[in-house]
Design an enzyme around this catalytic site. Sequence first.
Site, short mmCIF file in Angstrom:
data_model
loop_
_atom_site.label_atom_id
_atom_site.label_comp_id
_atom_site.label_asym_id
_atom_site.label_seq_id
_atom_site.Cartn_x
_atom_site.Cartn_y
_atom_site.Cartn_z
N CYS A 276 0.83 -1.22 0.00
CA CYS A 276 0.00 0.00 0.00
C CYS A 276 0.85 1.26 0.00
CB CYS A 276 -0.89 0.03 1.24
SG CYS A 276 -1.95 -1.36 1.40
N1 SAJ Z 1 7.22 2.04 8.42
C1 SAJ Z 1 8.28 2.79 8.89
N2 SAJ Z 1 8.05 3.66 9.91
C2 SAJ Z 1 6.81 3.79 10.48
C3 SAJ Z 1 5.74 3.03 9.98
C4 SAJ Z 1 5.97 2.15 8.95
O1 SAJ Z 1 9.41 2.69 8.40
O2 SAJ Z 1 6.67 4.58 11.42
C5 SAJ Z 1 7.44 1.13 7.29
C6 SAJ Z 1 7.11 -0.30 7.63
O3 SAJ Z 1 8.24 -0.97 8.15
C7 SAJ Z 1 6.69 -0.86 6.28
C8 SAJ Z 1 6.07 0.34 5.57
O4 SAJ Z 1 6.56 1.50 6.25
O5 SAJ Z 1 7.83 -1.29 5.56
C9 SAJ Z 1 4.55 0.34 5.60
O6 SAJ Z 1 4.18 0.14 6.93
P1 SAJ Z 1 2.65 0.34 7.45
O7 SAJ Z 1 2.69 0.32 8.93
O8 SAJ Z 1 2.05 1.50 6.80
O9 SAJ Z 1 1.95 -1.02 7.04
P2 SAJ Z 1 1.15 -1.40 5.75
O10 SAJ Z 1 1.91 -1.16 4.51
O11 SAJ Z 1 0.67 -2.78 6.00
O12 SAJ Z 1 -0.02 -0.36 5.76
C10 SAJ Z 1 -1.32 -0.77 6.03
C11 SAJ Z 1 -2.18 0.28 5.39
N3 SAJ Z 1 -3.51 -0.25 5.29
C12 SAJ Z 1 -4.18 -0.04 4.12
O13 SAJ Z 1 -3.73 0.58 3.19
C13 SAJ Z 1 -5.53 -0.61 4.05
C14 SAJ Z 1 -2.19 1.55 6.19
O14 SAJ Z 1 -3.27 2.41 5.75
C15 SAJ Z 1 -2.37 1.28 7.65
O15 SAJ Z 1 -2.35 2.53 8.35
C16 SAJ Z 1 -1.23 0.40 8.10
O16 SAJ Z 1 -1.44 -0.85 7.43
C17 SAJ Z 1 -1.23 0.18 9.60
O17 SAJ Z 1 -1.65 1.11 10.32
O18 SAJ Z 1 -0.76 -0.88 10.00
#
Ligand code: SAJ
Length: 439
Positions: A276
């Site tokens: 995403c």
């Molecule tokens: N990440 C960082 N620092 C952070 C947060 C994330 O480096 O502070 C990295 C993670 O390691 C990963 C990437 O960013 O590699 C994405 O992380 P994410 O926490 O956003 O997880 P996702 O990609 O699974 O995002 C999903 C999304 N859900 C949908 O699109 C329906 C997002 O909208 C959600 O907010 C997120 O999950 C969530 O909150 O877990």
Amino acid sequence: MSIHKKELHKKLVDRSARVVVLGLGYVGLPLAAVLAEAGFKVTGVDPDHEKVSLLNQGISYIDDVDTEVIQNLTSKGTLSATNDFSAVAEADAVSICVPTPLRKTRDPDMSFIVDVSESIAPYIHPGMVVVLESTTYPGTTRELLLPKLIESGNLVVGENFFLAFSPERVDPGRENWTTINTPKVVGGITPACTEIASAFYEGAMETVVPVSTTEVAEMTKLLENTYRMVNIGLVNEMAIMCDRMGINVWEVIDAAATKPFGFMKFTPGPGLGGHCIPIDPLFLSWKLKSLNYTARFIELASEINTNMPRYVVNKVQEALNDRQKALKNSQILILGAAYKPDIDDVRESPALDVIGLLQQNGAEVKYHDPFIPQLKHENINLESVPDLMEAVESVDCVVIITNHSQYDYQRIYEKASCIMDARNALGDIEVDDPKVTRL
Ligand code: SAJ
């Protein structure tokens, strides 16, 4: 109210409406199960024969949906699956949950939406509602989907045919927010479309949030994920700036996070993974380019996030250099290949970039990930090392890329001769030891 709208609205409210969900992946299957549990008769349609066969045997292939749930629904006959798009001919409501990936050239691949709309167009009939759930650029539903669906000619959108967009908000693995209790934004081509599509989802979800148009709904999802991507880019640049000044960025972020208002904590990392966050905002910047506008925040954040794997490899090179070792021919162990902790998904994982860069520099790279036994991607073809601690002790540098919660970081710290910690996994182990390098 037209007779079609009246009759359809009644079927949606009393759940006698027949529902088709197109695309039975991590979005479509949970949605099909929730709609069936709400009482609709649901037919899932997917070209993947194995998915269809498993579902019709009552077996779930998505972690977030229990097999018992599928077993119960299929045995009751409220959920079934087929490869045949003609099921749409009998449907009153259709949800489209197909992939919207990026091409290698980083522009949107709309082929799944185009293919599915052409497959179902012959079966679209008066008195039905279609909702697109796939994340996409603003305008897709109105400009791309609508013309293809009403080409049969006897359909007037908002009168006898209803079309809306409702962004998926599925976060695989999350248990507190699910398809049922995550508020559902719904925007129609016309107000009547918004009303009908809202009535559809109100039958199954706790909260439906109607908005005025499909573009507002499409843009809502992009704001949600662009917000994350830009803020992650910000903290990644904060990490680079703090490093230049010899300040511990992790301590800074934890201190800032004590502010009870006006601040949301994000943490630096080796890059941006997942299906995403690194992808969706580029739909927006691509669309704006066609309008001669540069989405600078997205471009800058994407540049910073995309550069983080290289930044991590440079930190590894510095750490080895301090030990009079070259990166070339060094033995490196990558801890964690998934794109975020405690999941088995490697899509867009920064670990893949870090491994590739290390190998390009002549390092001999191993990895360990309890969720990922094998790693195959471009020139990478590795297996997770069988003996973690033996590998930790034997390599020249351990690089923590994904901080799975099951790792014993105290033992890893004690046994390793050099650690590059890209996630502050060692954070609560008081280590000012020069053998540890942090982002
Ligand atoms: N990440 C960082 N620092 C952070 C947060 C994330 O480096 O502070 C990295 C993670 O390691 C990963 C990437 O960013 O590699 C994405 O992380 P994410 O926490 O956003 O997880 P996702 O990609 O699974 O995002 C999903 C999304 N859900 C949908 O699109 C329906 C997002 O909208 C959600 O907010 C997120 O999950 C969530 O909150 O877990």
